[in-house]
Design a protein around this motif. Structure first.
Motif, PDB file in Angstrom:
ATOM      1  N   ASP A   1       0.779  -1.297   0.044  1.00  0.00           N
ATOM      2  CA  ASP A   1       0.129   0.043   0.096  1.00  0.00           C
ATOM      3  C   ASP A   1       0.919   1.115  -0.182  1.00  0.00           C
ATOM      4  OD1 ASP A   1       0.984  -0.025   2.555  1.00  0.00           O
ATOM      5  OD2 ASP A   1      -0.892  -0.370   3.551  1.00  0.00           O
TER       6      ASP A   1
ATOM      7  N   SER B   1      -2.627  -4.134   2.525  1.00  0.00           N
ATOM      8  CA  SER B   1      -3.273  -3.680   1.120  1.00  0.00           C
ATOM      9  C   SER B   1      -4.041  -2.320   1.350  1.00  0.00           C
ATOM     10  CB  SER B   1      -4.341  -4.699   0.764  1.00  0.00           C
ATOM     11  OG  SER B   1      -5.358  -4.916   1.775  1.00  0.00           O
TER      12      SER B   1
ATOM     13  N   GLU C   1      -3.366   1.704   2.693  1.00  0.00           N
ATOM     14  CA  GLU C   1      -2.165   2.862   3.289  1.00  0.00           C
ATOM     15  C   GLU C   1      -2.907   3.199   4.509  1.00  0.00           C
ATOM     16  OE1 GLU C   1      -0.401   7.134   2.029  1.00  0.00           O
ATOM     17  OE2 GLU C   1      -1.919   5.897   0.748  1.00  0.00           O
TER      18      GLU C   1
END
Length: 700
Positions: free
Chosen positions: A522, A535, A537
């Motif tokens: 991410d 996956s 952020e």
């Protein structure tokens, strides 16, 4: 009497050829370059890297006219007149064959093709349709009249040399099915030939026709004589080859049924397959070939036909004329009528069909069936031919030694049994030695011997003993698994995880991630192994996950002072402080409350007061943090107890209405005061009306 005529010399040539040269040896898988003479396909996928034949000689003699004890003949104890058995017929046959395989070699061009070059010298001498009764009578010392119909006799002698080139190729190699084919092209050099054949020949011998003890011979029919131009050098010593040449062909195929093919091949991880060249791979092998297609043209040869019809010729004069003639041609031309003469003739090769079946019933023991069938008619006067034969040969075969016991039936000569062996570079044997040893009446004999330089296919090496042969091993000196082509698994990125289990063999990474570096899917600067949300952020303060908004008020939990309670951005996620109830608000509430009307003597609200209750509810909702008491009051009418109860019920009814309309119950209390707190004079109707009331008071 034995030497009186050329007919005796011609017809007494009574030999018959055995069907195959080097009997037994050619069926050996280690016969190498020699096997091209039986089937040119044999040389490919052989047990040799290279095979060089130095010299091999095979001689066969046979007939159906006479049988002898060959052991006595070899020892010199044979008296032919006394010991030989004869079987004269009107159609006896015989032939002698000498086959010399000179320098020859074969080698592999590729894994699937081979080439052989060989030299060979051959000699055939045959007689067919010979009247054996005529031979018996001329061979007799008795002076008796003889009349014999000699018919259409055929005698021929031919010697030639061959320079052959053989190419063989694997055609099919598909697990159990294997097929190879081969072609030989031969340059033929004639060495010499002669032929006499008769047409309706009769011989009438009158023992006393010229006087006492002086016979006469009367003959009829035609004789054809053909011979090459025999020439020597000026000194008369060195024989010069005739102008005679030609081209010959051999064609053959071999099919193998390889039921155990996985035992004879190895395949590496790249899919490359190597076949074990030093092993015989078949359970059953079938061979089919046609040999000796073609012929030799004797350009300077002479073919002449003579009418030999002549009556009452003095036998002594005939003998003298024959003895004084320089050669057969001069004798015939001087004594009989030449009816036809041509220059040049062709001698055909002994074309034959060969079928071979070889059964491997153990690794070293085989059983071979071979048939040789002449494709040349016996009546063809200008061709040599082989005898039809069938043989069955059990053999023991190994790399350096083989032993054979051929038994079979030879046309005209009958049953034959022999033995042969190969020991390294030497080979020798006979297809008739055993039957000759035990029989006093053998009609055929043969023998062969030779020497060669065999260079065998070596065993496939596995230098590092890792189960992958060197030809398929990318690291032949270092042991490694077959999955890595015989090389040990490396660690290209030096991360301690071997390449075979390293998902990223060119990038260092920990074992727990299969040798791959931890990624940052991410792109939030937190490695995935440390990122609680790899996956999505998120900040490092929240373990790589985005801050949530649990109360869905638009203020993330990390800055929401009230993360479990919806609030406003302006108030840092907390709900704004509830407004305080002022005296004016209380006045308004009570102004509304005073207008709540009940049925007389009851706790039920009149319908027209419902809107008042709703207005009060709306005000209560505006102050969610404030608590209120619902107080009920009555006028003085009725007993105190009744008024007390009625006031409590009316306060409860109003509070219930508020709760039912969304006001939290924990913010409300109720209490009845009966008639104890009047706000007007109960003596008047208006006063009593004002005293019947409900009040909303702020609980502090």
């Amino acid at each position: 009497m034995k030497k009186i005529t050329f007919l005796l010399l011609t017809l007494s040539t009574s030999f018959y050829m055995y069907g195959q040269s080097f009997n037994g040896f050619l069926t050996d898988n280690y016969s190498g370059v020699n096997s091209v003479i039986l089937n040119p396909a044999n040389i490919v996928d052989s047990r040799f890297k290279t095979d060089i034949n130095l010299v091999g000689v095979s001689t066969f003699v046979g007939n159906d006219y006479t049988g002898v004890n060959f052991m006595d003949a070899v020892k010199g104890d044979l008296d032919f007149d006394e010991d030989a058995y004869t079987y004269p017929t009107d159609n006896n046959n015989g032939l002698l064959n000498v086959d010399v395989l000179g320098p020859a070699f074969m080698f592999n061009l590729t894994e699937n093709s081979s080439l052989a070059i060989f030299t060979r010298a051959r000699g055939f001498f045959s007689a067919h349709n010979v009247n054996g009764n005529l031979i018996d009578n001329f061979d007799s010392d008795d002076s008796e009249d003889v009349f014999v119909d000699a018919g259409n006799l055929i005698t021929i002698g031919h010697a030639w040399g061959e320079l052959g080139v053989t190419y063989a190729q694997v055609i099919i190699n598909d697990r159990t099915k294997f097929l190879k084919g081969g072609l030989t092209v031969k340059y033929l050099q004639g060495g010499g030939s002669a032929r006499i054949n008769g047409n309706n020949v009769t011989v009438d011998y009158d023992a006393d026709g010229a006087g006492p003890d002086k016979g006469t011979i009367s003959t009829t029919g035609e004789l054809t004589y053909a011979a090459f131009d025999l020439s020597f050098d000026e000194d008369g010593y060195d024989y010069e080859l005739p102008k005679a040449s030609g081209v010959g062909f051999d064609l053959g195929f071999v099919y193998e049924w390889r039921s155990n093919y996985p035992n004879y091949q190895q395949t590496n991880a790249k899919g490359e397959t190597h076949y074990l060249k030093d092993k015989n791979k078949y359970k059953l092998k079938l061979g089919l070939s046609i040999t000796d297609i073609g012929g030799i043209n004797y350009k300077d040869g002479i073919e002449e036909t003579f009418d030999i019809t002549k009556a009452n010729v003095n036998e002594e004069d005939l003998q003298d004329d024959f003895d004084n003639a320089d050669n057969m041609e001069d004798f015939l031309n001087s004594y009989y009528t030449n009816v036809n003469s041509t220059r040049g003739y062709k001698v055909n090769l002994p074309t034959a069909l060969h079928f071979n079946a070889d059964w491997s019933f153990t690794n070293h023991f085989y059983l071979n069936l071979n048939t040789d069938l002449s494709l040349v008619s016996k009546e063809k006067v200008s061709a040599t031919r082989i005898a039809n034969t069938v043989s069955l040969t059990p053999r023991f075969e190994s790399k350096f030694f083989s032993f054979y016991l051929p038994v079979g039936f030879v046309q005209y000569s009958g049953f034959q049994a022999g033995a042969g062996l190969r020991a390294g570079p030497l080979y020798l044997g006979s297809g008739s030695v055993l039957s000759a040893l035990v029989s006093d009446n053998s009609k055929a004999a043969d023998v062969y011997a030779g020497v060669k330089i065999p260079i065998y296919q070596g065993r496939s090496k596995d230098s590092d003993n890792d189960g992958v042969i060197d030809k398929l091993d990318a690291c032949p000196k270092i042991a490694g698994p077959i999955e890595n082509n015989g090389c040990p698994w490396g660690d290209a990125d030096a991360d301690g995880v071997l390449d075979n289990v390293d998902a990223c063999p060119k990038e260092a990474g920990p074992e727990e991630n299969k040798g791959c570096p931890w990624g940052d899917a991410d792109s939030d600067t937190i490695p995935d192994n440390e990122d609680a949300c790899p996956s999505v952020e998120g900040p490092i303060e929240n373990n790589g996950c985005p801050w949530p908004d649990n109360d869905a008020d638009g203020v993330l939990d990390n800055v929401d002072n009230c993360p479990e309670i919806a609030g406003t951005v302006a108030n840092n996620g907390c709900p704004p402080p509830a407004p305080k109830v002022t005296d004016a608000v209380l006045k308004t509430l009570n102004a509304y409350a005073k207008t709540i009307l009940f049925h007389n003597g009851k706790a039920t609200v009149l319908d027209e007061s419902k809107s008042v209750l709703d207005n009060i509810v709306a005000i209560l909702h505006e102050y969610p943090d404030s608590h209120f008491s619902i107080d009920g009051h009555t006028d003085s009418s009725g007993s105190d107890a009744l008024n007390q109860r009625l006031s409590e019920e009316r306060a409860s009814t109003v509070m219930t209405y508020f709760i039912e309309h969304g006001v939290s119950s924990d913010r409300l209390t109720h209490k009845g005061y009966g008639e104890t707190r009047p706000i007007d004079d109960n003596a008047t109707k208006e006063g009593r009306r004002n005293n019947r009331r409900v009040e909303v008071t702020l609980v502090k």
